[in-house]
Enzyme design. Structure first.
Site, PDB file in Angstrom:
ATOM      1  N   THR A  43       0.837  -1.204   0.000  1.00 35.62           N
ATOM      2  CA  THR A  43       0.000   0.000   0.000  1.00 35.62           C
ATOM      3  C   THR A  43       0.869   1.249   0.000  1.00 35.62           C
ATOM      4  OG1 THR A  43      -1.758  -1.192   1.157  1.00 35.62           O
ATOM      5  CG2 THR A  43      -1.858   1.204   1.225  1.00 35.62           C
ATOM      6  N   VAL A  46       2.442   1.679  -3.534  1.00 35.46           N
ATOM      7  CA  VAL A  46       1.491   2.129  -4.551  1.00 35.46           C
ATOM      8  C   VAL A  46       1.001   3.548  -4.271  1.00 35.46           C
ATOM      9  CG1 VAL A  46      -0.841   1.724  -5.461  1.00 35.46           C
ATOM     10  CG2 VAL A  46       0.748  -0.184  -5.190  1.00 35.46           C
ATOM     11  N   GLU A  47       0.686   3.837  -3.024  1.00 37.15           N
ATOM     12  CA  GLU A  47       0.092   5.126  -2.691  1.00 37.15           C
ATOM     13  C   GLU A  47       1.077   6.287  -2.752  1.00 37.15           C
ATOM     14  OE1 GLU A  47      -3.102   5.849  -2.193  1.00 37.15           O
ATOM     15  OE2 GLU A  47      -3.790   3.784  -2.356  1.00 37.15           O
ATOM     16  N   SER A  48       2.318   6.083  -2.269  1.00 34.17           N
ATOM     17  CA  SER A  48       3.248   7.219  -2.169  1.00 34.17           C
ATOM     18  C   SER A  48       4.648   6.950  -2.690  1.00 34.17           C
ATOM     19  CB  SER A  48       3.363   7.656  -0.708  1.00 34.17           C
ATOM     20  OG  SER A  48       4.074   6.672   0.032  1.00 34.17           O
ATOM     21  N   ASN A 112      -8.267   2.322  -1.659  1.00 33.47           N
ATOM     22  CA  ASN A 112      -7.931   3.233  -2.746  1.00 33.47           C
ATOM     23  C   ASN A 112      -9.111   4.090  -3.186  1.00 33.47           C
ATOM     24  OD1 ASN A 112      -7.572   3.665  -5.951  1.00 33.47           O
ATOM     25  ND2 ASN A 112      -5.619   3.807  -4.862  1.00 33.47           N
TER      26      ASN A 112
END
Length: 132
Positions: A43, A46-48, A112
């Site tokens: 996570t 992917v997110e940051s 997400n």
């Protein structure tokens, strides 16, 4: 020797893709909230991209890209702080995993897109798959 070199290469690849800079927090909150470490690391990636100062155009902040409402929900005073951000993100993932009966795909989709969007999508999928 070959085994050692293989391990060094694999460790290098793993560290490149999933830096262990925040491992103390990931391990702590993985244990505390029962979320597998690989889900938290994935996570964050992917997110940051492991950038604790990341901001999205939608207003999400930090490593796990917390929206302001999510940060407030989990009592985060500084969403840029890696420990607070990972704590809240892991706790939210744990909540989503429980809500979606352990279905990691739906929990990550909920993370997400928002849990409400995933519930609507799950309902549509369930009707389509069962013919109801």
């Amino acid at each position: 020797l070959i085994g050692f070199l293989f391990q060094v290469i694999c460790d290098g690849i793993d560290r490149k893709n999933y830096p262990r800079k925040y491992s103390e927090f990931v391990e702590k909150y993985s244990d505390e909230f029962g979320v597998p470490e690989y889900i938290i690391y994935s996570t964050i990636k992917v997110e940051s991209g492991f950038d604790s100062s990341a901001e999205s155009s939608a207003g999400a902040i930090g490593l796990m890209q917390l929206m302001p409402a999510t940060a407030r929900r989990f009592n985060v005073s500084n969403a840029y702080d890696p420990q607070q951000n990972i704590m809240a993100g892991a706790k939210y993932l744990a909540w989503l995993l429980k809500r979606f009966n352990g279905d990691q795909s739906l929990a990550l989709a909920g993370y997400n897109a928002g849990s409400g969007a995933s519930v609507r999508l799950f309902g549509v999928m369930a009707k389509f798959c069962t013919g109801f």
